[in-house]
Scaffold this active site. Structure first.
Site, PDB file in Angstrom:
ATOM      1  N   GLY A   1       0.830  -1.208   0.000  1.00  0.00           N
ATOM      2  CA  GLY A   1       0.000   0.000   0.000  1.00  0.00           C
ATOM      3  C   GLY A   1       0.861   1.253   0.000  1.00  0.00           C
ATOM      4  O   GLY A   1       2.097   1.181  -0.019  1.00  0.00           O
TER       5      GLY A   1
ATOM      6  N   ILE B   1      -2.262  -8.667   0.317  1.00  0.00           N
ATOM      7  CA  ILE B   1      -3.229  -9.478  -0.431  1.00  0.00           C
ATOM      8  C   ILE B   1      -2.937  -9.367  -1.936  1.00  0.00           C
ATOM      9  O   ILE B   1      -3.364 -10.189  -2.727  1.00  0.00           O
ATOM     10  CB  ILE B   1      -4.659  -9.025  -0.055  1.00  0.00           C
ATOM     11  CG1 ILE B   1      -5.685 -10.085  -0.370  1.00  0.00           C
ATOM     12  CG2 ILE B   1      -5.020  -7.680  -0.653  1.00  0.00           C
ATOM     13  CD1 ILE B   1      -6.986  -9.881   0.392  1.00  0.00           C
TER      14      ILE B   1
ATOM     15  N   TYR C   1     -15.202   4.880   7.763  1.00  0.00           N
ATOM     16  CA  TYR C   1     -13.764   4.797   8.061  1.00  0.00           C
ATOM     17  C   TYR C   1     -13.470   5.471   9.402  1.00  0.00           C
ATOM     18  O   TYR C   1     -12.786   4.903  10.258  1.00  0.00           O
ATOM     19  CB  TYR C   1     -13.024   5.486   6.922  1.00  0.00           C
ATOM     20  CG  TYR C   1     -11.532   5.617   7.079  1.00  0.00           C
ATOM     21  CD1 TYR C   1     -10.700   4.500   7.081  1.00  0.00           C
ATOM     22  CD2 TYR C   1     -10.939   6.887   7.176  1.00  0.00           C
ATOM     23  CE1 TYR C   1      -9.324   4.637   7.190  1.00  0.00           C
ATOM     24  CE2 TYR C   1      -9.565   7.026   7.281  1.00  0.00           C
ATOM     25  CZ  TYR C   1      -8.764   5.896   7.287  1.00  0.00           C
ATOM     26  OH  TYR C   1      -7.404   6.046   7.393  1.00  0.00           O
TER      27      TYR C   1
HETATM   28  C1  AKB Z   1      -8.167   9.237   3.827  1.00  0.00           C
HETATM   29  O1  AKB Z   1      -8.269  10.267   3.151  1.00  0.00           O
HETATM   30  O2  AKB Z   1      -9.089   8.426   3.987  1.00  0.00           O
HETATM   31  C2  AKB Z   1      -6.860   8.964   4.539  1.00  0.00           C
HETATM   32  C3  AKB Z   1      -6.847   9.470   5.934  1.00  0.00           C
HETATM   33  C4  AKB Z   1      -6.837  10.909   6.205  1.00  0.00           C
HETATM   34  O3  AKB Z   1      -6.826   8.693   6.842  1.00  0.00           O
HETATM   35  N1  AKB Z   1      -5.789   9.540   3.800  1.00  0.00           N
END
Ligand code: AKB
Length: 319
Positions: free
Chosen positions: A11, A35, A139
């Site tokens: 990554g 992966i 996220y």
């Molecule tokens: C994203 O933009 O999702 C990442 C972060 C700020 O964690 N680069």
């Protein structure tokens, strides 16, 4: 002689981290895993789906791993397209590694958090370490939950987990995959390839960012800090440079005066608007002397130097 495993070594951050850790230790001591297959043949690489607890355990045992850097995650923009899957992946990979820490199979873990843990009610300027956290992205929710869990595993099972809240990371070796801050990398590639970039964030959207060498430095420094110096059991705020797409475009135009930018904000604009503009990292400075090195101009110049080589462009980068 310790053995280190990087999960997600292909990554954006994993790629640079792998190089740095192998320079610091040795090729043999740092096992790469992902992966996806590596771009170049690597005699110390294993295929690993980190959601598979049995596979992670087996690799840790077979290679007598002491430390794990867990760099695999679904980033903010991609996670919005598949919420449940992203939640499952982001949490599962973390628990798979934390459990090995709990059993004493590994001694130390690095798990990255993000500025995405903050939300629309967080103070946006110089966001403090402890403040309102109401993330509204999948996220961000998974990162905040992750922060709570690493603290839990530390306090209840004495697992040594270290973490920082990464801002957007800018680098030239590997493209980021599916984040909201990705524009700040794409812009360089498009500037060199086409002389033009359409930004998916609006011109005045200010976000905290950091150049890759600083991010790697922070990652390795916190892992090597004496445990008694670390007073935060979750994740440390770390700051680099804050800028807007317009300011970044101007900084690029210093070297590429014909470069043009326009703006077509998409769904990522709302994510960016829920995040801080700048970060207060006093606690990281106090505890483990964290300080970033690169400012906007140094970062832009270094990015253009490396990428112009990749695109075989001759640039005179003396501004
Ligand atoms: C994203 O933009 O999702 C990442 C972060 C700020 O964690 N680069």
């Amino acid at each position: 002689m310790k053995n280190i495993l990087i999960i997600g070594s292909n990554g954006q951050i994993g790629t640079d981290l792998l190089t740095k850790l192998r320079e610091k230790y040795s090729h043999k001591q740092v096992l790469a895993s992902d992966i996806r297959p590596p771009q170049k043949t690597d005699s110390n690489f294993v295929y690993l789906d980190a959601t598979d607890a049995t596979a992670v355990r087996q690799i840790v045992k077979d290679h007598q791993i002491d430390e794990v850097y867990l760099m695999a995650a679904i980033l903010s923009a991609n996670a919005e397209k598949m919420p449940m899957k992203s939640w499952d992946i982001n949490m599962q990979v973390l628990f798979n590694v934390l459990e090995l820490g709990k059993e004493g199979l590994i001694k130390k873990i690095f798990w990255p958090s993000s500025i995405a843990v903050f939300g629309p009610h967080t103070p946006r300027v110089q966001t403090p370490q402890y403040t309102i956290m109401d993330p509204n992205t999948v996220y961000g929710i998974s990162k905040l939950a992750g922060e709570r869990w690493i603290e839990y595993y530390k306090n209840h099972y004495q697992v040594d987990v270290r973490s920082v809240r990464y801002p957007g990371i800018i680098s030239w070796k590997t493209l980021p995959g599916g984040g909201t801050t990705d524009y700040a990398v794409e812009i360089f590639h498009e500037a060199l390839k086409k002389g033009h970039y359409t930004s998916f964030l609006a011109e005045n959207t200010r976000l905290p960012m950091m150049y890759m060498p600083d991010a790697i430095e922070a990652t390795i420094n916190i892992m090597e800090a004496e445990p008694q110096r670390l007073h935060i059991d979750s994740a440390y705020n770390i700051a680099g440079i804050s800028f807007t797409p317009k300011e970044l475009a101007h900084a690029i135009q210093v070297y590429l005066p014909d470069f043009k930018i326009d703006y077509k904000p998409d769904f990522r604009q709302a994510i960016a608007e829920s995040w801080p503009e700048s970060i207060d990292d006093t606690m990281a400075f106090k505890d483990w002397h964290w300080q970033h090195q690169y400012d906007l101009d140094e970062m832009v110049k270094d990015m253009l130097e490396h990428l112009s080589e990749q695109y075989h462009k001759n640039l005179n980068l003396v501004s």
